[in-house]
Design a protein around this motif. Structure first.
Motif, PDB file in Angstrom:
ATOM      1  N   SER B 124       0.865  -1.193   0.000  1.00 30.21           N
ATOM      2  CA  SER B 124       0.000   0.000   0.000  1.00 30.21           C
ATOM      3  C   SER B 124       0.892   1.229   0.000  1.00 30.21           C
ATOM      4  O   SER B 124       1.987   1.223   0.580  1.00 30.21           O
ATOM      5  CB  SER B 124      -0.943  -0.009   1.199  1.00 30.21           C
ATOM      6  N   LYS B 126       0.758   5.597   0.221  1.00 24.09           N
ATOM      7  CA  LYS B 126      -0.063   6.791   0.516  1.00 24.09           C
ATOM      8  C   LYS B 126       0.775   8.039   0.349  1.00 24.09           C
ATOM      9  O   LYS B 126       1.921   8.075   0.825  1.00 24.09           O
ATOM     10  CB  LYS B 126      -0.570   6.746   1.962  1.00 24.09           C
ATOM     11  N   ASN B 131      -4.350   7.204  -2.105  1.00 29.26           N
ATOM     12  CA  ASN B 131      -4.048   5.862  -1.595  1.00 29.26           C
ATOM     13  C   ASN B 131      -4.048   4.883  -2.767  1.00 29.26           C
ATOM     14  O   ASN B 131      -4.956   4.931  -3.611  1.00 29.26           O
ATOM     15  CB  ASN B 131      -5.138   5.388  -0.622  1.00 29.26           C
ATOM     16  N   ASN B 143      -7.952   5.179  -4.520  1.00 26.23           N
ATOM     17  CA  ASN B 143      -9.164   5.765  -3.932  1.00 26.23           C
ATOM     18  C   ASN B 143      -9.704   6.913  -4.775  1.00 26.23           C
ATOM     19  O   ASN B 143     -10.802   7.376  -4.569  1.00 26.23           O
ATOM     20  CB  ASN B 143      -8.885   6.256  -2.500  1.00 26.23           C
TER      21      ASN B 143
END
Lengths: 542, 204
Positions: B124, B126, B131, B143
């Motif tokens: 992941s 960010k 994201n 997102n």
């Protein structure tokens, strides 16, 4: 993997033109559209179809002035332009393609199109054939023997060029697992278009008297091709593909040499193909002294081999092929060795056919560098796989004479003298031997326990050859073991390597940087494909 | 429309022209192909970035640590990416890695996506309000997929290797498994006697 050896390869049963016909002989051929005017200008569509899948060649023929006709890829107009469409093109597709395909680099095609090419008439052959047919006569075979085709293509593009479909879109189709299937299909259908076009023009010219081109004559005409340096970088930029081609050739040879008891029928096939193929050598016409020397050497060696074959070869000997190969290696030159190797494959469908699908490759799979490995491992790879390369002294001017670049005006690869021409600062990464040597020198100085990741942090400039070294570890035939920037470089050796795998014949170098060849000469016509014999390549006598 | 092959080739050449070595330019070509294939604006970001470094060069990372801050300028996303990709098996043990002040952070994404494939873990990432979930270089979830706004600098990027855990509870799995059992056929005594291996002893 020396260039002079690779540049001595000949077509064989592994060649893509031949495997294409073997694999597509059960497909249904159709001429879907033939809308040409009296002069032969207009649009035509041809297709191959099987079980709901179809591929269509869309042809656009136009008038050009003689002073506009050039076979070089830099030309802006061509007698005809072709594109292979995925499926059956709609009228809208054809209109779209008509507005783009003949315009070459200015035009754009879409993901619905798979391959593209353009071609010029061989004016002397084309006009002669049209005139003869319109007068009710067949053309002069002697003239056709000298030319061998009605049209010459230049590059056949695929894989995303000009907006064509990327390979990933179609690579899982079983019918195109074999190499360059769609390029081979395009050329094959273009050949048929050239026959239909001359018949059409002759008929329009003299409806009452014109005759159709005799099928025996048509069958012995192929499609010409002018090939320049564009092919050379391809070989360097597709290392695993190159490996697969050479590996399959080597594997076939190894299996053939391992046959203990050669049966009479197989030996007869070999002798028959050999006898027929020797006759075709007389039709390999060229003005290139380089090629004349090669052909003369081949002829002389074939004479020696014929005597050997007649006097010393018998199937009573165990491992006869191995004995032949060892004798050939010992007594003949590179050109003839490769010629005989090609011939030895002829009887063995069972050995060759399973190899065909292994002659494609997915380069992407091998792109990532295994950077967790150690410098010491890289050193071993370099020492084991680039033995000759790391001995080259690149401080000598002769070792670095040439450089490869992309021309600004046509975005095509070129080679020039580094010490006489400008632009070497924009050199393409095709000097693999020099860069491998540079990498080796860095590796010798580096800490051997260091990871490749750490080594690369300070050595960006050799990253491209680090990638290649790890590829060659898995694919030993992936690298040309020669210096592609040496003064002694003969670029057409690189072209011939690729063209021989395509199945081209009649190599006719026009300089050391480009050559003409012939494809599909002797091949069955579309309506004959289903019953065709794979040895058609030896049936062409003009 | 440009083919992905054209995107690869042109990105590679442009990157070389902007000063990257051929081997790095090859990585960029492949990455732009991937980003565009995933529907992310790779070409737009690369174009802006290459224009930018003509005037304002960025900083090349020397070594990747848990927290990485440039000394003077912004970090180059390409060099951060190649270093991350090359070291991904080692970096995996750090679990969470932070970069500060990175130029055009989207260009870092495809390197991490490939790293996800190499280490076999989802990653992941960010930065700012973006994201992304990188799935073994097969897909990238975001997102704000429709937001085409280019982020020219990320003040902070958090990169996390995700453990290969189920996204569901054991209870949910059991429920689903029970339902799947309804496709099974109960064996009869007779079929048990005739089935594969029946009548044999395995004590041989």
């Amino acid at each position: 993997m020396k260039l002079s050896r690779l540049g001595s390869f000949h077509q064989s049963k592994l060649s893509f033109l031949r495997s294409f016909i073997r694999e597509f002989k059960e497909w249904n051929y159709k001429r879907n559209l033939f809308d040409l005017d009296k002069s032969g200008y207009g649009t035509a569509v041809y297709s191959f179809e099987k079980k709901g899948r179809s591929y269509s060649l869309v042809c656009f023929a136009q008038h050009i002035n003689p002073d506009e006709r050039s076979d070089r890829v830099i030309a802006t107009k061509w007698d005809a332009a072709f594109v292979l469409h995925d499926g059956t093109p709609s009228k809208l597709d054809i209109d779209r393609l008509r507005n783009n395909v003949p315009k070459q680099e200015v035009g754009r095609v879409s993901y619905k199109e798979l391959t593209l090419s353009r071609a010029n008439k061989s004016v002397r052959a084309f006009d002669h054939v049209v005139n003869s047919l319109s007068e009710g006569k067949q053309p002069d075979k002697e003239l056709l023997k000298k030319v061998g085709y009605l049209y010459r293509t230049t590059a056949v593009y695929g894989s995303g060029k000009f907006g064509l479909a990327d390979r990933f879109r179609i690579k899982d189709r079983k019918e195109i697992y074999g190499p360059f299937r769609l390029e081979m299909m395009l050329v094959y259908l273009v050949r048929q278009f050239t026959f239909d076009q001359v018949n059409h023009i002759a008929k329009s010219k003299n409806p009452n008297k014109a005759v159709m081109l005799n099928e025996n004559i048509a069958r012995n005409l192929g499609i010409g091709n002018s090939t320049g340096l564009g092919m050379a970088p391809f070989i360097v930029n597709h290392p695993t593909l190159l490996h697969n081609w050479i590996y399959c050739r080597e594997k076939a040879l190894k299996e053939i040499r391992s046959i203990k008891d050669v049966n009479q029928n197989d030996f007869d096939i070999f002798k028959d193909c050999f006898a027929k193929s020797k006759l075709t050598i007389d039709t390999w016409l060229t003005e290139s002294q380089f090629q004349i020397n090669k052909i003369n050497s081949l002829r002389s060696d074939l004479g020696k081999f014929t005597i050997y074959l007649e006097n010393d070869c018998s199937i009573k000997n165990n491992y006869m092929w191995n004995k032949i190969y060892l004798w050939v290696e010992e007594n003949l030159g590179e050109e003839c060795i490769e010629y005989i190797v090609s011939m030895m494959m002829e009887p063995y469908d069972k050995i060759i056919d399973p190899l065909i699908n292994d002659m494609s490759s997915e380069e992407e799979k091998y792109f990532d560098i295994p950077a967790h490995r150690k410098v010491s491992e890289l050193r071993k790879i370099l020492e084991n796989n680039y033995k000759l390369i790391i001995k080259i002294n690149f401080k000598e001017k002769n070792s670095t004479t040439n450089f490869w670049f992309i021309s600004k005006n046509k975005e095509e690869p070129r080679v020039a003298n580094r010490y006489e021409e400008h632009g070497s600062e924009l050199e393409q990464p095709l000097a693999i031997a020099r860069d491998i040597k540079q990498l080796y020198e860095k590796v010798l100085k580096a800490k051997q326990t260091e990871t490749i990741a750490d080594f690369l942090l300070n050595n960006d400039e050799v990253r491209h050859v680090v990638r290649r070294a790890f590829i060659v570890e898995k694919f030993p035939y992936s690298e040309i073991q020669d210096n592609t920037i040496a003064a002694s470089l003969v670029p057409i050796d690189m072209l011939r390597l690729k063209l021989s795998f395509f199945g081209a014949v009649k190599f006719d170098p026009r300089s050391d940087k480009w050559l003409r060849i012939n494809m599909y000469q002797g091949a069955p016509l579309p309506h004959e494909m289903k019953l065709s014999n794979d040895t058609w390549v030896y049936n062409s006598l003009h | 429309m440009q083919s992905f092959s054209e995107i690869d080739t042109t990105s590679k050449r442009a990157s070389k022209a902007a000063g990257f070595a051929w081997g790095v330019a090859e990585e960029i070509g492949k990455n732009m192909r991937n980003l565009e294939m995933f529907g992310l604006p790779g070409i737009k970001n690369l174009n802006l970035y290459l224009q930018k470094i003509k005037k304002t060069p960025t900083e090349k990372i020397k070594k990747i640590e848990k927290k990485n801050k440039p000394k003077l300028k912004e970090f180059c996303p390409i060099y951060c990416g190649t270093a991350f990709l090359d070291n991904c098996k080692k970096l995996e043990t750090l679990k969470l890695i932070k970069f500060f002040n990175v130029s055009y952070p989207l260009l870092l994404l495809p390197f991490l996506s490939r790293a996800s494939d190499i280490v076999g873990k989802k990653i992941s990432i960010k930065y700012e309000k973006n994201n992304f979930l990188l799935n073994f270089d097969k897909t990238i979830f975001s997102n704000n997929i429709n937001n085409v706004k280019v982020v020219s600098k990320a003040k902070e990027i958090s990169i996390k290797f995700l453990e290969n855990n189920n996204s569901f509870s054991l209870k949910e799995w059991k429920e689903l498994y029970k339902l799947s059992e309804e496709t099974f056929v109960k064996e009869t005594d007779s079929s048990k006697k005739k089935g594969a291996g029946a009548g044999l002893t395995d004590n041989d």
